[in-house]
Design a protein around this motif. Structure first.
Motif, short mmCIF file in Angstrom:
data_model
loop_
_atom_site.label_atom_id
_atom_site.label_comp_id
_atom_site.label_asym_id
_atom_site.label_seq_id
_atom_site.Cartn_x
_atom_site.Cartn_y
_atom_site.Cartn_z
N ASN A 118 0.86 -1.19 0.00
CA ASN A 118 0.00 0.00 0.00
C ASN A 118 0.89 1.24 0.00
O ASN A 118 1.34 1.69 1.06
CB ASN A 118 -0.90 0.00 1.23
N VAL A 119 1.18 1.77 -1.17
CA VAL A 119 2.12 2.89 -1.30
C VAL A 119 1.48 3.99 -2.15
O VAL A 119 1.28 3.82 -3.36
CB VAL A 119 3.44 2.44 -1.95
N LEU A 120 1.16 5.11 -1.50
CA LEU A 120 0.66 6.29 -2.21
C LEU A 120 1.84 7.19 -2.56
O LEU A 120 2.76 7.36 -1.75
CB LEU A 120 -0.31 7.07 -1.33
N VAL A 121 1.80 7.81 -3.74
CA VAL A 121 2.85 8.73 -4.17
C VAL A 121 2.17 9.92 -4.86
O VAL A 121 1.13 9.76 -5.52
CB VAL A 121 3.83 8.05 -5.16
N SER A 122 2.74 11.10 -4.71
CA SER A 122 2.22 12.27 -5.44
C SER A 122 2.06 11.89 -6.91
O SER A 122 3.03 11.52 -7.57
CB SER A 122 3.18 13.45 -5.30
N PRO A 123 0.84 11.96 -7.46
CA PRO A 123 0.60 11.42 -8.81
C PRO A 123 1.41 12.05 -9.93
O PRO A 123 1.74 11.38 -10.91
CB PRO A 123 -0.90 11.65 -9.01
N LEU A 155 4.18 8.92 0.08
CA LEU A 155 5.39 9.62 -0.35
C LEU A 155 4.99 10.91 -1.06
O LEU A 155 4.44 10.88 -2.17
CB LEU A 155 6.21 8.74 -1.30
N ASP A 156 5.25 12.04 -0.42
CA ASP A 156 4.91 13.36 -0.95
C ASP A 156 6.17 13.96 -1.57
O ASP A 156 7.21 14.06 -0.91
CB ASP A 156 4.40 14.24 0.19
N LEU A 194 0.04 15.26 -0.40
CA LEU A 194 -0.23 14.14 0.50
C LEU A 194 0.16 14.46 1.93
O LEU A 194 0.16 13.58 2.80
CB LEU A 194 0.52 12.88 0.03
N LEU A 195 0.49 15.72 2.19
CA LEU A 195 1.03 16.10 3.50
C LEU A 195 0.03 15.87 4.62
O LEU A 195 0.41 15.50 5.74
CB LEU A 195 1.46 17.57 3.47
N THR A 196 -1.24 16.07 4.37
CA THR A 196 -2.25 15.89 5.42
C THR A 196 -2.91 14.53 5.37
O THR A 196 -3.84 14.26 6.14
CB THR A 196 -3.33 16.98 5.32
N ARG A 197 -2.45 13.68 4.50
CA ARG A 197 -3.03 12.35 4.37
C ARG A 197 -2.66 11.49 5.57
O ARG A 197 -1.50 11.41 5.96
CB ARG A 197 -2.52 11.69 3.08
N GLU A 198 -3.63 10.85 6.19
CA GLU A 198 -3.32 9.93 7.28
C GLU A 198 -2.56 8.75 6.70
O GLU A 198 -2.99 8.13 5.73
CB GLU A 198 -4.59 9.46 7.98
N GLY A 252 -0.83 21.10 0.26
CA GLY A 252 -1.36 21.48 -1.03
C GLY A 252 -2.72 20.86 -1.28
O GLY A 252 -3.11 19.91 -0.60
N PRO A 253 -3.45 21.37 -2.25
CA PRO A 253 -4.77 20.83 -2.55
C PRO A 253 -4.67 19.52 -3.33
O PRO A 253 -3.61 19.20 -3.88
CB PRO A 253 -5.40 21.93 -3.42
N PRO A 254 -5.75 18.76 -3.38
CA PRO A 254 -5.76 17.60 -4.26
C PRO A 254 -5.52 18.02 -5.70
O PRO A 254 -5.80 19.16 -6.09
CB PRO A 254 -7.18 17.03 -4.08
N LEU A 255 -5.01 17.12 -6.49
CA LEU A 255 -4.75 17.41 -7.90
C LEU A 255 -6.08 17.65 -8.62
O LEU A 255 -6.97 16.78 -8.62
CB LEU A 255 -4.01 16.23 -8.54
N GLY A 256 -6.23 18.82 -9.19
CA GLY A 256 -7.46 19.14 -9.90
C GLY A 256 -7.59 18.37 -11.20
O GLY A 256 -6.60 17.96 -11.81
N PHE A 257 -8.82 18.17 -11.63
CA PHE A 257 -9.05 17.52 -12.92
C PHE A 257 -8.80 18.51 -14.04
O PHE A 257 -8.94 19.73 -13.88
CB PHE A 257 -10.48 16.97 -12.99
N GLY A 258 -8.39 17.99 -15.19
CA GLY A 258 -8.12 18.83 -16.33
C GLY A 258 -6.64 18.84 -16.68
O GLY A 258 -5.88 17.95 -16.28
#
Length: 283
Positions: A104-109, A148-149, A155-159, A235-241
């Motif tokens: 389970n590894v999240l990374v800044s997309p 991983l931010d 992802l800074l505020t992500r639990e 930072g905010p979530p990555l916006g669509f577009g």
């Protein structure tokens, strides 16, 4: 040092689904296929969509951890058939059965595509390799999360349980639960995280009452220090577009239909599933 959260009393192991541990939903078996950093080749995406069409409800379902789920799969005594498991393995998305629940590894997309302070793609791949190389790390709970931010703060505020935030192109500060750990070089960061994961497993013990998360341990894990002043603002979530170098495509209701898979897979060799139920398509 961040205070520990009130420790819940666990009476069972977590039930987070995997390929080898499907959840018996009302419409059939639900399995989760874990993607490190949400990255998936178009070939694997098309192949997994084919598995969903042949054995499940026909669609792929995005999760808030940038993974993919298949639904309505046939179960036999609570498990998938060997045929379905083999079909999923043949997509290349289940590299180790013992680590089915652990990756389970999240990374800044957008890391490595545009923005951020560092390209964390190699760090994520190195962390995954460290997990896969250690049979013991396959015992991490299914809800345990690395985040991983890359320094943009998305992802800074992500639990999370363990992770890092890039400070520049060569260093990062570790995350340990809600607290911060030492500053390390990016070259050493994946091994530092793997070592902390081993410490967590040793500290949590075994049995039904063992903690699922770092914040649930009776004593703090690792060496916790003050936040580095170079840390970014959240930072905010990555916006669509459109974004520099990529398009973030919204996936309606988080459901990747076969038609949408065909459209997305025809445009690029590698895509990125995001935790905001979208897909990043490099341009």
């Amino acid at each position: 040092m961040a205070p520990l959260r009130t420790r819940p009393t666990r009476t069972r192991r977590d039930r987070c689904p995997g390929v080898l541990r499907p959840w018996p939903a009302a419409d059939g078996g639900l399995v989760r296929v874990r993607l490190v950093g949400g990255r998936i080749s178009s070939t694997s995406l098309v192949a997994l969509s084919g598995v969903a069409e042949e054995y499940g409800d026909g669609d792929l379902h995005l999760t808030a951890r940038a993974n993919l789920q298949l639904r309505a799969l046939p179960l036999d005594s609570g498990s998938l058939s060997t045929t379905v498991v083999a079909a999923i393995e043949n997509t290349g998305l289940l590299p180790s059965r013992p680590h089915d629940l652990a990756r389970n590894v999240l990374v800044s997309p957008l890391t490595g595509i545009a923005g951020g302070r560092a390209d964390l793609r190699l760090v994520a791949a190195s962390l995954d390799a460290a997990l896969l190389a250690d049979p013991g790390l396959g015992d991490l709970p299914g809800r345990f999360l690395f985040a991983l931010d890359d320094g943009r703060g998305d992802l800074l505020t992500r639990e999370q349980d363990l992770g890092l935030v890039a400070l520049d192109g060569r260093s990062a500060q570790l995350r340990i639960g809600a607290a911060f750990g030492p500053v390390v070089s990016l070259d050493d960061s994946s091994q530092a995280l793997a070592s902390l994961a081993r410490e967590f497993l040793a500290a949590r013990g075994t049995g039904a009452g063992a903690p699922w998360h770092v914040a649930e341990l009776a004593t703090p894990l690792g060496r916790q220090v003050a936040p580095d002043p170079r840390l970014p603002e959240p930072g905010p979530p990555l916006g669509f577009g459109s974004h520099p170098g990529a398009e973030h495509v919204a996936v309606p209701e988080g459901v990747l239909t076969p038609a949408l898979v065909t459209e997305l897979a025809g445009s690029e060799t590698e895509l990125v599933i995001t935790p905001w139920r979208g897909v990043v398509v490099p341009t």
